[in-house]
Design a protein around this motif. Structure first.
Motif, PDB file in Angstrom:
ATOM      1  N   CYS A   1       0.895  -1.210  -0.011  1.00  0.00           N
ATOM      2  CA  CYS A   1       0.150  -0.073  -0.091  1.00  0.00           C
ATOM      3  C   CYS A   1       1.082   1.178  -0.083  1.00  0.00           C
ATOM      4  O   CYS A   1       1.927   1.235   0.742  1.00  0.00           O
ATOM      5  CB  CYS A   1      -0.646   0.025   1.285  1.00  0.00           C
ATOM      6  N   TRP A   8      -2.354  -0.790   7.873  1.00  0.00           N
ATOM      7  CA  TRP A   8      -2.937  -1.957   7.141  1.00  0.00           C
ATOM      8  C   TRP A   8      -3.892  -2.471   8.360  1.00  0.00           C
ATOM      9  O   TRP A   8      -3.718  -2.358   9.352  1.00  0.00           O
ATOM     10  CB  TRP A   8      -2.068  -3.031   6.739  1.00  0.00           C
ATOM     11  N   LEU A  22       2.504  -6.003   2.842  1.00  0.00           N
ATOM     12  CA  LEU A  22       1.418  -7.073   3.492  1.00  0.00           C
ATOM     13  C   LEU A  22       1.464  -8.265   2.749  1.00  0.00           C
ATOM     14  O   LEU A  22       1.545  -8.316   1.561  1.00  0.00           O
ATOM     15  CB  LEU A  22      -0.046  -6.379   3.566  1.00  0.00           C
ATOM     16  N   TYR A  80      -9.445  -6.781   4.656  1.00  0.00           N
ATOM     17  CA  TYR A  80      -8.381  -5.888   4.690  1.00  0.00           C
ATOM     18  C   TYR A  80      -8.426  -4.674   4.208  1.00  0.00           C
ATOM     19  O   TYR A  80      -9.216  -4.404   3.145  1.00  0.00           O
ATOM     20  CB  TYR A  80      -7.018  -6.754   4.234  1.00  0.00           C
ATOM     21  N   CYS A  84      -6.612  -0.488   3.658  1.00  0.00           N
ATOM     22  CA  CYS A  84      -5.425   0.568   3.990  1.00  0.00           C
ATOM     23  C   CYS A  84      -5.812   1.723   4.131  1.00  0.00           C
ATOM     24  O   CYS A  84      -6.435   2.359   3.341  1.00  0.00           O
ATOM     25  CB  CYS A  84      -4.299   0.370   2.819  1.00  0.00           C
TER      26      CYS A  84
END
Length: 248
Positions: free
Chosen positions: A137, A149, A172, A182, A184
């Protein structure tokens, strides 16, 4: 979605670049005996004042940063700065003269509008033994921010930068078949930008790659077969016409 706006903490005010901000005098209504004067910075440059029964004036500083941006409220003496930039951060002081002299000091912090983080795959090739997908990211040219994250609502990792304007990246690794959520997030004290991860789009297993190649090859073969068929038809038509012309 970004959370933007103005937040006041005691004598400190924080605002997003490009917004407007109002610095209050805490006076409900000024009287004709009140003189109000706003000053900016360590040099105490006068930028606005009300004198002699509500005669209003605004002033610029030598570098021109306040040009056409200041508005003074005739009733309360509050000062509004429109389309604020980081150049307007600093100390503001208002003096109110009347029966007694009162003053108030405010410190304004201006934060740049945040970009949306970009998530990309860091896995260059597929391997049958590979179990994890490598991701990163990243954001460009940011300061006074934290990049993090998240797995659901829990922070997995984060990196921060203070006053320097730099680019940040945060890696990640996830499993190809991971079903967790997930994201960011990039944030500063008063706003944030979040990018959600779609594992299926960025992480492809070897089986996915083989299937894609097989599908692509089938399409190519189908197109080539069609082209060959068209060519044969054209040749046959030409041949029939040629024979007809010879007989005539």
């Amino acid at each position: 979605m970004a959370d933007t706006g103005q937040k006041v903490f005691g004598e400190s005010v924080s605002v997003i670049e490009g917004d407007s901000i109002t610095l209050n005098t805490d006076v409900t209504k000024i009287s004709k005996d009140n003189d109000i004067e706003w000053k900016f910075g360590a040099e105490n440059n006068v930028i606005a004042q009300i004198r002699n029964e509500n005669k209003i004036a605004t002033f610029d500083v030598p570098d021109g940063r306040f040009r056409d941006r200041l508005k003074l409220d005739r009733q309360t003496g509050s000062l509004t700065i429109t389309n604020i930039t980081t150049e307007h951060a600093g100390r503001y002081k208002v003096n109110i003269n009347g029966v007694k002299l009162t003053s108030k000091t405010l410190f304004v912090a201006v934060y740049a509008r945040l970009p949306v983080p970009v998530i990309s795959s860091n896995s260059s090739q597929c391997s049958s033994s590979q179990q994890n997908c490598s991701l990163v990211c990243s954001v460009l040219n940011v300061s006074h921010v934290t990049l993090s994250w998240y797995k659901g609502n829990s922070v997995l990792s984060s990196i921060s930068v203070s006053d320097l304007s730099i680019s940040l990246s945060l890696p990640l690794e996830v499993e190809y078949q991971d079903k967790n959520t997930y994201s960011c997030a990039l944030n500063n004290p008063i706003s944030n930008q979040t990018q959600h991860l779609d594992i299926s789009k960025l992480c492809h297993t070897c089986a996915d790659s083989v299937q894609w190649c097989v599908s692509t090859e089938a399409v190519i073969r189908l197109v080539l077969s069609a082209l060959v068929g068209v060519a044969i038809v054209i040749v046959l038509v030409y041949d029939v016409r040629s024979r007809g012309a010879e007989q005539d």
